[in-house]
Design an enzyme around this catalytic site. Structure first.
Site, PDB file in Angstrom:
ATOM      1  N   LYS A 217       8.364 -19.327  54.560  1.00 37.31           N
ATOM      2  CA  LYS A 217       7.980 -20.852  54.685  1.00 37.31           C
ATOM      3  C   LYS A 217       8.358 -21.151  56.185  1.00 37.31           C
ATOM      4  O   LYS A 217       7.848 -22.003  57.192  1.00 37.31           O
ATOM      5  CB  LYS A 217       8.501 -22.041  54.111  1.00 37.31           C
ATOM      6  CG  LYS A 217       7.532 -22.802  54.093  1.00 37.31           C
ATOM      7  CD  LYS A 217       8.598 -24.205  53.343  1.00 37.31           C
ATOM      8  CE  LYS A 217       8.058 -24.073  51.622  1.00 37.31           C
ATOM      9  NZ  LYS A 217       6.306 -24.646  51.299  1.00 37.31           N
TER      10      LYS A 217
ATOM     11  N   GLY B 262       7.230 -21.638  43.046  1.00 36.97           N
ATOM     12  CA  GLY B 262       7.155 -23.109  42.032  1.00 36.97           C
ATOM     13  C   GLY B 262       8.808 -22.414  41.519  1.00 36.97           C
ATOM     14  O   GLY B 262       9.453 -22.694  40.525  1.00 36.97           O
TER      15      GLY B 262
ATOM     16  N   MET C  11      12.199 -22.332  43.120  1.00 37.30           N
ATOM     17  CA  MET C  11      13.181 -23.088  43.407  1.00 37.30           C
ATOM     18  C   MET C  11      12.787 -24.723  43.575  1.00 37.30           C
ATOM     19  O   MET C  11      11.446 -24.776  43.737  1.00 37.30           O
ATOM     20  CB  MET C  11      13.570 -22.442  44.529  1.00 37.30           C
ATOM     21  CG  MET C  11      14.590 -21.059  44.640  1.00 37.30           C
ATOM     22  SD  MET C  11      14.768 -20.135  45.684  1.00 37.30           S
ATOM     23  CE  MET C  11      13.754 -19.561  46.418  1.00 37.30           C
TER      24      MET C  11
ATOM     25  N   HIS D  29      -0.240 -22.572  38.679  1.00 39.94           N
ATOM     26  CA  HIS D  29       0.810 -21.849  39.158  1.00 39.94           C
ATOM     27  C   HIS D  29       0.270 -20.554  37.883  1.00 39.94           C
ATOM     28  O   HIS D  29       0.562 -20.266  37.812  1.00 39.94           O
ATOM     29  CB  HIS D  29       1.683 -22.447  38.104  1.00 39.94           C
ATOM     30  CG  HIS D  29       3.331 -21.529  37.401  1.00 39.94           C
ATOM     31  ND1 HIS D  29       3.144 -20.628  35.870  1.00 39.94           N
ATOM     32  CD2 HIS D  29       4.187 -20.899  37.878  1.00 39.94           C
ATOM     33  CE1 HIS D  29       4.785 -20.146  36.645  1.00 39.94           C
ATOM     34  NE2 HIS D  29       4.968 -20.016  37.560  1.00 39.94           N
TER      35      HIS D  29
ATOM     36  N   ARG E 115      -2.013  18.477  27.712  1.00 36.42           N
ATOM     37  CA  ARG E 115      -0.508  18.872  26.542  1.00 36.42           C
ATOM     38  C   ARG E 115      -1.439  19.262  25.769  1.00 36.42           C
ATOM     39  O   ARG E 115      -2.048  18.707  24.869  1.00 36.42           O
ATOM     40  CB  ARG E 115      -0.500  17.366  25.891  1.00 36.42           C
ATOM     41  CG  ARG E 115       0.598  17.244  27.494  1.00 36.42           C
ATOM     42  CD  ARG E 115       1.124  15.418  26.785  1.00 36.42           C
ATOM     43  NE  ARG E 115       2.890  14.849  27.599  1.00 36.42           N
ATOM     44  CZ  ARG E 115       2.090  14.441  29.085  1.00 36.42           C
ATOM     45  NH1 ARG E 115       1.037  13.558  28.952  1.00 36.42           N
ATOM     46  NH2 ARG E 115       3.429  13.991  29.140  1.00 36.42           N
TER      47      ARG E 115
ATOM     48  N   ARG F 134      -0.564  23.151  29.533  1.00 38.66           N
ATOM     49  CA  ARG F 134       0.792  23.714  28.800  1.00 38.66           C
ATOM     50  C   ARG F 134       1.077  24.320  27.697  1.00 38.66           C
ATOM     51  O   ARG F 134       0.261  23.898  26.490  1.00 38.66           O
ATOM     52  CB  ARG F 134       1.724  22.583  29.423  1.00 38.66           C
ATOM     53  CG  ARG F 134       2.577  22.461  28.729  1.00 38.66           C
ATOM     54  CD  ARG F 134       3.727  21.373  28.842  1.00 38.66           C
ATOM     55  NE  ARG F 134       3.006  20.308  27.782  1.00 38.66           N
ATOM     56  CZ  ARG F 134       4.057  18.986  27.358  1.00 38.66           C
ATOM     57  NH1 ARG F 134       4.942  18.232  28.684  1.00 38.66           N
ATOM     58  NH2 ARG F 134       3.536  18.307  26.851  1.00 38.66           N
TER      59      ARG F 134
ATOM     60  N   GLU G 267      11.752  21.040  34.073  1.00 39.53           N
ATOM     61  CA  GLU G 267      12.728  19.826  33.328  1.00 39.53           C
ATOM     62  C   GLU G 267      13.488  20.485  32.925  1.00 39.53           C
ATOM     63  O   GLU G 267      14.249  19.066  32.097  1.00 39.53           O
ATOM     64  CB  GLU G 267      11.099  19.546  32.432  1.00 39.53           C
ATOM     65  CG  GLU G 267      10.118  20.149  31.477  1.00 39.53           C
ATOM     66  CD  GLU G 267       8.932  19.660  30.692  1.00 39.53           C
ATOM     67  OE1 GLU G 267       9.069  19.069  29.905  1.00 39.53           O
ATOM     68  OE2 GLU G 267       9.056  20.994  30.202  1.00 39.53           O
TER      69      GLU G 267
ATOM     70  N   GLY H  74       8.860  18.336  35.270  1.00 39.02           N
ATOM     71  CA  GLY H  74       8.105  17.359  33.840  1.00 39.02           C
ATOM     72  C   GLY H  74       9.146  16.435  34.423  1.00 39.02           C
ATOM     73  O   GLY H  74      10.319  16.620  33.852  1.00 39.02           O
ATOM     74  N   THR H  75       9.014  15.658  34.974  1.00 42.69           N
ATOM     75  CA  THR H  75      10.553  14.173  35.571  1.00 42.69           C
ATOM     76  C   THR H  75      10.578  13.397  34.118  1.00 42.69           C
ATOM     77  O   THR H  75      11.673  12.645  34.429  1.00 42.69           O
ATOM     78  CB  THR H  75      10.030  13.472  36.806  1.00 42.69           C
ATOM     79  OG1 THR H  75       8.491  13.204  36.064  1.00 42.69           O
ATOM     80  CG2 THR H  75      10.076  14.060  37.704  1.00 42.69           C
ATOM     81  N   ASN H  76       9.317  13.008  33.019  1.00 39.87           N
ATOM     82  CA  ASN H  76      10.371  12.826  31.934  1.00 39.87           C
ATOM     83  C   ASN H  76      11.476  13.242  30.998  1.00 39.87           C
ATOM     84  O   ASN H  76      12.141  13.169  31.427  1.00 39.87           O
ATOM     85  CB  ASN H  76       8.854  12.885  30.870  1.00 39.87           C
ATOM     86  CG  ASN H  76       7.802  11.883  31.127  1.00 39.87           C
ATOM     87  OD1 ASN H  76       7.905  11.192  32.218  1.00 39.87           O
ATOM     88  ND2 ASN H  76       6.834  12.587  31.041  1.00 39.87           N
TER      89      ASN H  76
ATOM     90  N   CYS I  65       4.796  16.135  37.300  1.00 42.42           N
ATOM     91  CA  CYS I  65       3.324  15.985  35.850  1.00 42.42           C
ATOM     92  C   CYS I  65       3.341  15.299  34.904  1.00 42.42           C
ATOM     93  O   CYS I  65       3.196  14.443  33.985  1.00 42.42           O
ATOM     94  CB  CYS I  65       2.530  16.944  35.496  1.00 42.42           C
ATOM     95  SG  CYS I  65       3.886  17.933  34.489  1.00 42.42           S
TER      96      CYS I  65
ATOM     97  N   TYR J 233       1.397  18.918  45.164  1.00 37.67           N
ATOM     98  CA  TYR J 233       0.361  17.510  44.644  1.00 37.67           C
ATOM     99  C   TYR J 233       0.978  16.332  43.686  1.00 37.67           C
ATOM    100  O   TYR J 233       2.045  17.004  43.556  1.00 37.67           O
ATOM    101  CB  TYR J 233      -0.951  18.200  43.915  1.00 37.67           C
ATOM    102  CG  TYR J 233      -0.562  19.502  42.468  1.00 37.67           C
ATOM    103  CD1 TYR J 233       0.091  17.950  41.154  1.00 37.67           C
ATOM    104  CD2 TYR J 233      -0.177  20.176  42.420  1.00 37.67           C
ATOM    105  CE1 TYR J 233       0.434  19.183  40.046  1.00 37.67           C
ATOM    106  CE2 TYR J 233       0.225  20.987  41.593  1.00 37.67           C
ATOM    107  CZ  TYR J 233       0.542  20.315  39.798  1.00 37.67           C
ATOM    108  OH  TYR J 233       0.812  21.375  39.041  1.00 37.67           O
TER     109      TYR J 233
HETATM  110  C1  PEP Z   1       7.324  15.522  31.104  1.00 34.29           C
HETATM  111  O1  PEP Z   1       8.821  15.735  30.507  1.00 34.29           O
HETATM  112  O2  PEP Z   1       7.777  15.123  32.416  1.00 34.29           O
HETATM  113  C2  PEP Z   1       6.704  15.941  30.693  1.00 34.29           C
HETATM  114  C3  PEP Z   1       5.561  15.879  31.614  1.00 34.29           C
HETATM  115  O3  PEP Z   1       6.526  16.584  29.801  1.00 34.29           O
HETATM  116  P1  PEP Z   1       6.308  15.706  28.177  1.00 34.29           P
HETATM  117  O4  PEP Z   1       6.540  14.257  28.567  1.00 34.29           O
HETATM  118  O5  PEP Z   1       5.115  16.243  27.714  1.00 34.29           O
HETATM  119  O6  PEP Z   1       7.633  15.812  27.741  1.00 34.29           O
HETATM  120 MG    MG Z   2       8.582  17.245  28.640  1.00 34.82          MG
END
Ligand code: PEP
Ligand code: MG
Length: 888
Positions: free
Chosen positions: A26, A105, A107, A458, A564, A620, A747, A768-770, A838, A858
């Site tokens: 502001k 809104g 503060m 708001h 999957r 997979r 993973e 597999g980052t989960n 993924c 990718y």
């Molecule tokens: C993961 O583990 O990131 C993954 C893509 O596999 P899932 O989520 O099916 O375990």
């Molecule tokens: Mg997994």
């Protein structure tokens, strides 16, 4: 010594628009407008650094600030031609917060500061308007008391309604000057009772208390909550803006309004906003009175309207960006009180960016950088099915597009409570108006509907920012919180019953109306084509049906990064065959069941390969623990026993056998194929046979067989060898060769560490980052809900690491995995190792930027996030390693 206070007004300023970090948004823009010669009431800004030091020093105003404030008051007085505290003609000021990032809104603001018993008489005399002066004074006591001194606003309200009752009047404006005089003395009594001292008569004393109150609001509940939801961190504090008051409530030739230089909803190049005659700024934003559309100002005050239009184009050509402005007209003189980059829907963001390129205001690169990838969600929101029957019961103001159905909830607290009990239930929050206290509940709602309020209320602003469907100002609705119901044009809808809104049309419908998925066309397609030119990362999708694959391809997916296969085993006869396989006593029994499953698998793969013709498809092999396919309750187990014609004890026994203490760390992933290779054999056969069938039709197929949850290269050696043997056999039998690859998921932390070895065998890696996040943190991905909010609140983690990659920890493993994997593959085969991701992070813009930085080939994400990932990938490429700031 650092400068603490920056003056503006009268055609000049000490600050500039690019000093937002120091002066807040502001303050920086008030300075910029002032320099541009736009009429801005004079004032000054105390920097955000002062706020930071104020807290560091234990809530003490740092040395050197007070003399600078005194000097700035003098400058303001000279510009305004009035003196602060002058009993005969007082200069009144507003005191407002203003952080580097907009927090609408969130503060506190204090208006009319500088009034006292003596100067209220002077103001009355000077303006010839007792009512006006006294009304300003009582508002000051209320705002100052509640904001700076912590008196509950309700106590003042109580006096106001009490007096109105005594006088037999309905509206505040029906109170006479005499009545207001009485109200002022009652307000002063309330103040004294709760504060313990008289309302301060010294304007300087008022000013310093107000400045401290603004600093204090930085750590107020509302502000902290907002920063948490918006993931805002790293700011020093808020600036304080002290500015000469101008009055929009001086009669019918005064007014106040808010507007956007283009339509924030659709992006259309029209002046868009609301105003109220004879009102103060807060009245428009609070949604208490439903304001008039700005176009009408053209008829009511043509000169002011012309001036406003000229300022609109001046601001746009100067900032080269859509602006959100606030203005006040005091007795036909226009003043600008604010300009800032306007919040907008994704739809609007895309249209404005593309049109501004066409207008020559910005270039393609700027257009790409300007659209927050997450905001594309808006364009990917479901729309009402044009073929669905819909009975529109009422129409309000279309405030934020997309269609939503949800169960009616009447308060934000109820929304929170409902979501805790039924996390998957869609909620429709219906309120008279919303306020910053409601943000937690609003965040949980699918859609928001309010009875009052305009386009800049708001509810509208917040919903638009979050990409939530919203309809406001629907005055056909009456809400009865006590009875737990609403009435819309005579029809009663109880809390818990369904309502549908169409935020693009403003329509409200009782019940659920079906919706359809959107498509990419027009400006959206144009922006995406620019993004595609800029990015180097490819974007694939996670899909396991031909329909999802086709949708994702429409959205620009360049292949499948994760199919999957377990998702293909849940329907109809398939789940029965799967259970037969799990319950079989021996290899022969398993093979028989697998043989029944094989044709289904093959047909599914054929469909997917056809949908993704010419593009790579990563499939997979079976991943989840087998118990997930069996029912755990008695009734379910009896049903399975009946279907399979086996004793129920056998089902129970097998479920018990499969029971694991930590199934996520148990018998799953490649471990299944090590123990039961026949399962993987069947899947590989289905994949290769499907590829052969599609190739025979003259279509190009690129299957990639992916082995999950590998932790040692030995696992991969065994499984790859077997997969190749099966694939070779299929090809020999058919007399057709297909190109296929065998790779693995990374993973398990160990896999990242020994990536060089694993890559000697793997033709590709997919992170597999989960699971990698789960195993790196030791957080069960299914059980974080209990503690993650506390972790975020206590700043242990900046964001949920399952949503956005934990760059510092999990990120290191990814970097190691990519680097060692590439080196290992190169050394062994001379080949480039293809690497992707993924996990769910593949659709998160910050994570996409990280994947770009570490050199992945990718990312893969759900179909509806493909456009988001494409844009995020382009922004990452353009940022060239620098961090990207996103207007959230
Ligand atoms: C993961 O583990 O990131 C993954 C893509 O596999 P899932 O989520 O099916 O375990
Ligand atoms: Mg997994």
């Amino acid at each position: 010594m650092a400068k603490h206070v920056y003056s503006f007004g009268g055609g000049k300023a000490e600050g500039r628009a690019d000093m937002k970090a120091l002066l807040g948004g502001k303050g920086a823009n008030l300075a910029e407008m002032s320099t541009l010669g736009i009429p801005v009431p004079p004032g000054f800004t105390i920097t955000t650094e002062v706020c930071g030091e104020y807290y560091e020093q234990g809530k003490v105003i740092p040395d050197g600030v007070a003399p600078e404030v005194d000097a700035a008051i003098k400058v303001m007085e000279d510009a305004a031609g009035k003196k602060f505290g002058d009993p005969s003609d007082p200069l009144l000021v507003s005191v407002r917060s203003g952080a580097a990032l907009s927090m609408p809104g969130m503060m506190n603001t204090i208006l009319n500061l500088g009034l006292s018993d003596a100067s209220v008489a002077g103001l009355a005399k000077k303006t010839g308007n007792d009512r006006f002066a006294l009304d300003g004074y009582r508002r000051l006591i209320d705002m100052f008391g509640s904001t700076a001194m912590g008196v509950d606003h309700e106590h003042f309200e109580h006096e106001l309604s009490g007096l109105k009752k005594e006088k037999g009047v309905k509206l505040d404006t029906d109170l006479s000057a005499e009545d207001l005089k009485e109200l002022v003395s009652r307000y002063k009594a309330v103040y004294k009772k709760h504060v313990g001292s008289d309302f301060p008569q010294d304007p300087k004393e008022q000013l310093w208390a107000a400045i401290k109150a603004v600093f204090g609001s930085w750590y107020g509940k509302k502000a902290v909550e907002y920063r948490r939801i918006e993931r805002i961190s790293g700011l020093k504090g808020t600036a304080v803006n002290v500015q000469a008051m101008v009055f929009g409530n001086m009669g019918s030739n005064s007014g106040t309004g808010v507007a956007f230089t283009r339509d924030p909803n659709t992006g259309e190049d029209v002046f868009y906003g609301d105003y109220l005659i004879n009102a103060q700024g807060e009245d428009v934003v609070a949604g208490i009175r439903t304001p008039e559309p700005i176009s009408q100002l053209h008829d009511e005050m043509p000169k002011v309207y012309e001036e406003l239009m000229a300022i609109r184009s001046k601001l746009e050509s100067h900032y080269k960006e859509m602006q959100d402005i606030e203005f006040t007209v005091q007795e036909e003189t226009l003043y600008m009180l604010q300009t800032r980059t306007g919040k907008r829907t994704g739809t609007s963001a895309v249209r404005i960016a593309v049109e501004m390129v066409k207008e020559g205001l910005i270039d393609e690169v700027t257009a790409i950088q300007r659209v927050n990838p997450d905001s594309l969600n808006h364009l990917l929101l479901p729309q009402l099915d044009p073929k669905a029957k819909k009975d529109v019961i009422a129409t309000g103001i279309a405030a934020s597009p997309g269609a939503a159905s949800g169960k009616v909830v009447l308060t934000a607290e109820d929304a929170v409570a409902h979501a805790e009990k039924h996390p998957n239930d869609p909620i429709m929050l219906v309120r008279r108006e919303t306020s910053p206290e409601d943000v937690a509940g609003m965040h949980l709602a699918r859609g928001i509907l309010t009875a009052t309020g305009g386009k800049a209320s708001h509810a509208a602003v917040v919903a638009r920012g979050w990409g939530k469907p919203c309809v406001v100002g629907c005055d056909a609705i009456t809400i009865d919180e006590k009875k737990g119901q609403i009435t819309i044009n005579g029809k009663v809808v109880k809390a818990g019953e369904f309502l549908t809104i169409d935020g693009a049309a403003g329509d409200v419908m009782i019940g659920q109306v079906s919706t359809v998925a959107p498509t990419i066309s027009g400006d959206f397609a144009v922006l995406m084509s620019w993004a595609d030119k800029a990015r180097t990362l490819k974007v694939r999708t996670n899909a396991d049906t031909p329909a999802d694959s086709a949708k994702a391809r429409e959205f620009g997916a360049e292949g499948i990064g994760l199919c999957r296969t377990e998702h293909m085993f849940f329907e109809g006869q398939r789940i029965t065959d799967m259970r037969k396989m799990i319950l079989a006593d021996d290899l022969e029994g398993r093979q028989k069941a697998l043989a029944s499953l094989e044709p289904y698998q093959r047909e599914d793969f054929i469909g997917i390969f056809e949908a993704m013709e010419g593009l790579p498809v990563t499939i997979r092999l079976l991943d989840p623990p087998l118990h997930e396919f069996l029912p755990h309750d008695e009734a379910g187990q009896s049903e399975v026993a009946r279907q399979l014609n086996i004793p129920v004890e056998k089902v129970k026994h097998r479920v018990e056998q499969l029971h694991e203490v930590n199934p996520m760390l148990g018998f799953r992933g490649c471990r299944l194929a090590i123990k039961y290779p026949e399962i993987a054999d069947m899947q590989v056969r289905a994949i290769i046979d499907a590829a052969i069938a599609v190739k025979k039709k003259g279509k190009d197929v690129l299957p990639e067989i992916m082995i999950p949850l590998v932790g040692t290269v030995e696992e991969l050696v065994i499984l790859k060898k077997r997969a190749i043997a099966v694939a070779e056999e299929c090809q020999k039998k058919a007399g057709v060769q297909v190109k296929y690859q065998v790779g693995t998921m990374i993973e398990i932390p160990r896999a990242a560490l020994v990536a060089d070895k694993i890559a000697e065998e793997a033709e590709f890696f997919s992170f597999g980052t989960n699971d990698l996040t789960q195993m790196t943190f030791g957080f069960s991905r299914d059980d974080i809900a209990g503690f993650m909010p506390a972790y975020i609140e206590n700043k242990i983690l900046p964001v949920d690491p399952f949503q956005s990659i934990d760059v510092n920890g999990v990120g290191q493993l990814i970097e190691i995995g990519v680097q060692r994997g590439r080196e290992g593959r190169k050394a062994k085969t001379g080949e480039h190792l293809k690497v992707g991701i993924c996990g769910e992070h593949g659709g998160d813009p910050d994570s996409v930027a990280f994947c770009h930085k570490v050199g992945m080939d990718y990312v893969s994400c759900s179909p509806f996030r493909v456009p988001i990932a494409r844009l995020a990938a382009a922004q990452a490429a353009l940022a060239d390693g620098k961090s990207i700031s996103r207007d959230r």
